[in-house]
Enzyme design. Structure first.
Site, mmCIF file in Angstrom:
data_model
loop_
_atom_site.group_PDB
_atom_site.id
_atom_site.type_symbol
_atom_site.label_atom_id
_atom_site.label_comp_id
_atom_site.label_asym_id
_atom_site.label_seq_id
_atom_site.Cartn_x
_atom_site.Cartn_y
_atom_site.Cartn_z
ATOM 1 N N CYS A 44 -72.222 66.538 54.725
ATOM 2 C CA CYS A 44 -72.005 65.464 55.914
ATOM 3 C C CYS A 44 -71.060 64.341 55.607
ATOM 4 C CB CYS A 44 -73.689 65.056 56.240
ATOM 5 S SG CYS A 44 -74.675 66.267 56.704
ATOM 6 N N GLU A 94 -55.529 65.572 22.435
ATOM 7 C CA GLU A 94 -56.884 65.901 23.214
ATOM 8 C C GLU A 94 -56.757 66.185 24.862
ATOM 9 O OE1 GLU A 94 -58.610 62.314 22.049
ATOM 10 O OE2 GLU A 94 -57.762 61.181 23.451
HETATM 11 C C1 PLP Z 1 -59.166 62.045 30.223
HETATM 12 C C2 PLP Z 1 -58.740 62.112 28.867
HETATM 13 C C3 PLP Z 1 -58.287 63.018 28.118
HETATM 14 C C4 PLP Z 1 -57.824 64.376 28.576
HETATM 15 O O1 PLP Z 1 -56.961 64.200 29.686
HETATM 16 P P1 PLP Z 1 -56.414 65.626 30.399
HETATM 17 O O2 PLP Z 1 -55.429 65.105 31.429
HETATM 18 O O3 PLP Z 1 -57.491 66.468 31.186
HETATM 19 O O4 PLP Z 1 -55.635 66.330 29.596
HETATM 20 C C5 PLP Z 1 -58.029 62.915 26.725
HETATM 21 N N1 PLP Z 1 -58.090 61.507 26.199
HETATM 22 C C6 PLP Z 1 -58.753 60.678 26.831
HETATM 23 C C7 PLP Z 1 -58.905 59.486 26.057
HETATM 24 C C8 PLP Z 1 -59.082 60.793 28.143
HETATM 25 O O5 PLP Z 1 -59.572 59.648 28.704
#
Ligand code: PLP
Length: 471
Positions: free
Chosen positions: A389, A318
């Site tokens: 600011c 992901e």
């Molecule tokens: C933030 C996050 C991602 C994505 O992370 P990247 O560094 O943007 O690729 C994927 N899975 C989970 C659970 C996350 O918290």
């Protein structure tokens, strides 16, 4: 395949900003400073998606997020095709929509065959309204409310369960609704990444996920909850990671959890390795390509499953930043300047921490260029300041830029991830518009907030209403 046309490349040669790669090689978007379609026009303007950035800001105003369709889609394809090439089993790439959640972005990644990871009811709604397939939506978060869990059950998406409270609440909702809920368990793998090194520990000081110690108790609980259909395990080890070793180790750690589940009679079929691949914000950054990252993840999972004699699970990842980050630039207009002789020159732009809170929040470093004078020599060192600011509202400290004048279009690269999604109305500044550019066309994907929008949620009690002054 991406290449700059010879005419544009020769203009670019005289431009000190852009390490244009004029080759037939497949470029990994996360290794570029600018979107893949970035080019310099004959009159030395920056163009993205064959749209002149100076024209775009005249038409849509500033600050303006300019999202390049081709770069986003290329990153999606490199992830998806990488898994098809390097993983013999089934796979699914999810877009971590917290990086930039809006309907157009969700629709593009859906069109490219990706699923979507959401972390709130709002992101879930955005994904479903954009047409994402319910069983390709994964709902994350360490403190989902009972309402959010009920919504997830109603929608029929998958829930990545983070903790005991959630597991029990979800079990109750599923029973009440007479539904079976597909879920993954988020477990803290004990791998912690900093940008350039990582540590392995038994336990990890993290608010996310079950401690590995708890995993047997969780499986035991799940055995008695047939309405909770545990499909697999999830881990996410960090963000803006340039190392490959943590992901090499992760496969082995996670395969062990699947083995443990087998002992409880739970055959897990999904393994989600999270996101985290870094991108190139400045010349100093050297992340691995998407292809190399995917290959490493696949090799690690295949080897771990072989060693444990496990059938290959459906492999998920992901990414957020590496999909969307390099696809966007933000354009600003230069306003006032303050020269402190012998010390520093502050050049202020018409946005700042409200549209890009990463510098003030994480001390993130960015690269800027001047979209209306791309070939001007970079003979000045200035500090690009925001208009808010707050003394810390500095977009780039000590940026190498040409002499700037008011009205110049300063453009910051790599702003697709965690910019719009973290934008605020600090100082009651309306949030910018965003346009999607492709093949010379630009279309609005986020309307610029108006001053009236800013008052939308305000309520003024009767007793506080301005009195009509008697004369
Ligand atoms: C933030 C996050 C991602 C994505 O992370 P990247 O560094 O943007 O690729 C994927 N899975 C989970 C659970 C996350 O918290």
């Amino acid at each position: 395949m991406v290449s700059t046309s010879p005419a544009l490349a020769s203009t670019a040669d005289s431009c000190q900003y852009l390490p244009f790669v004029n080759s037939e090689a497949v470029l990994s978007p996360n290794q570029q400073l600018l979107p893949l379609t970035a080019a310099v026009t004959p009159d030395a303007h920056l163009s993205v998606g064959s749209c002149d950035v100076v024209d775009l800001v005249e038409r849509f105003g500033t600050p303006l997020y300019i999202l390049d369709d081709h770069t986003l889609r290329t990153a999606c394809r490199q992830y998806r095709q990488g898994f098809e090439r390097h993983y013999p089993g089934e796979s699914l790439v999810l877009y971590a929509s917290k990086a930039w959640s809006c309907m157009a972005v969700c629709a593009i990644v859906t069109d490219e065959g990706l699923g979507i990871d959401v972390v709130s009811a709002g992101e879930l709604l955005t994904a479903t309204e954009a047409g994402a397939d319910r069983d390709r939506i994964y709902f994350h978060g360490n403190n989902k409310s009972a309402e959010e869990l009920a919504l997830a059950v109603e929608v029929g998406c998958r829930v990545v369960v983070d903790n005991w409270l959630e597991l029990k609440t979800l079990g109750e909702i599923a029973t009440q609704e007479g539904k079976t809920v597909p879920l993954l368990l988020r477990v803290t793998p004990g791998i912690e990444c900093h940008t350039h090194d990582y540590i392995r520990t038994g336990h990890l000081d993290s608010k996310f996920g079950f401690d590995p110690d708890q995993i047997e108790a969780v499986f035991e609980f799940l055995v008695g909850q047939p309405q909770l259909n545990c499909l697999g395990v999830h881990a996410h080890i960090g963000s803006q990671i340039f190392e490959l070793n943590p992901h090499t180790d992760l496969g082995g750690v996670m395969a062990q959890w699947i083995v443990t589940a087998q002992r409880y009679g739970l055959p897990l079929t999904e393994l989600d390795v999270g996101g985290g691949l870094g991108i190139r914000y400045t010349e100093a950054d050297d992340p691995p390509s998407i292809e190399t990252w995917v290959k490493t993840v696949c090799a690690s999972v295949v080897a771990a499953c072989k060693a444990q004699n496990l059938p290959l699970p459906r492999l998920l990842c992901e990414p957020g930043r590496s999909l969307i980050g390099p696809a966007c630039v933000t354009a600003y207009r230069v306003g006032s300047q303050k020269v402190i002789p012998g010390l520093r020159t502050y050049v202020s732009v018409d946005g700042g921490m409200s549209d890009n809170p990463r510098p003030i929040t994480y001390q993130s470093v960015y690269r800027a260029l001047v979209a209306n004078r791309m070939t001007a020599p970079l003979d000045k060192t200035v500090t690009l300041a925001g208009k808010h600011c707050e003394s810390g509202d500095i977009l780039i400290k000590d940026a190498a830029l040409p002499e700037l004048k008011s009205g110049d279009v300063v453009t910051i690269a790599g702003t697709g991830a965690y910019n719009y999604s973290m934008a605020s109305n600090y100082n009651r500044v309306p949030r910018p518009a965003a346009v999607l550019v492709s093949g010379g066309n630009a279309c609005l994907i986020i309307r610029r907030e108006t001053l009236v929008d800013l008052l939308r949620q305000d309520c003024l009690p009767e007793t506080l209403r301005p009195k009509v002054k008697s004369t």
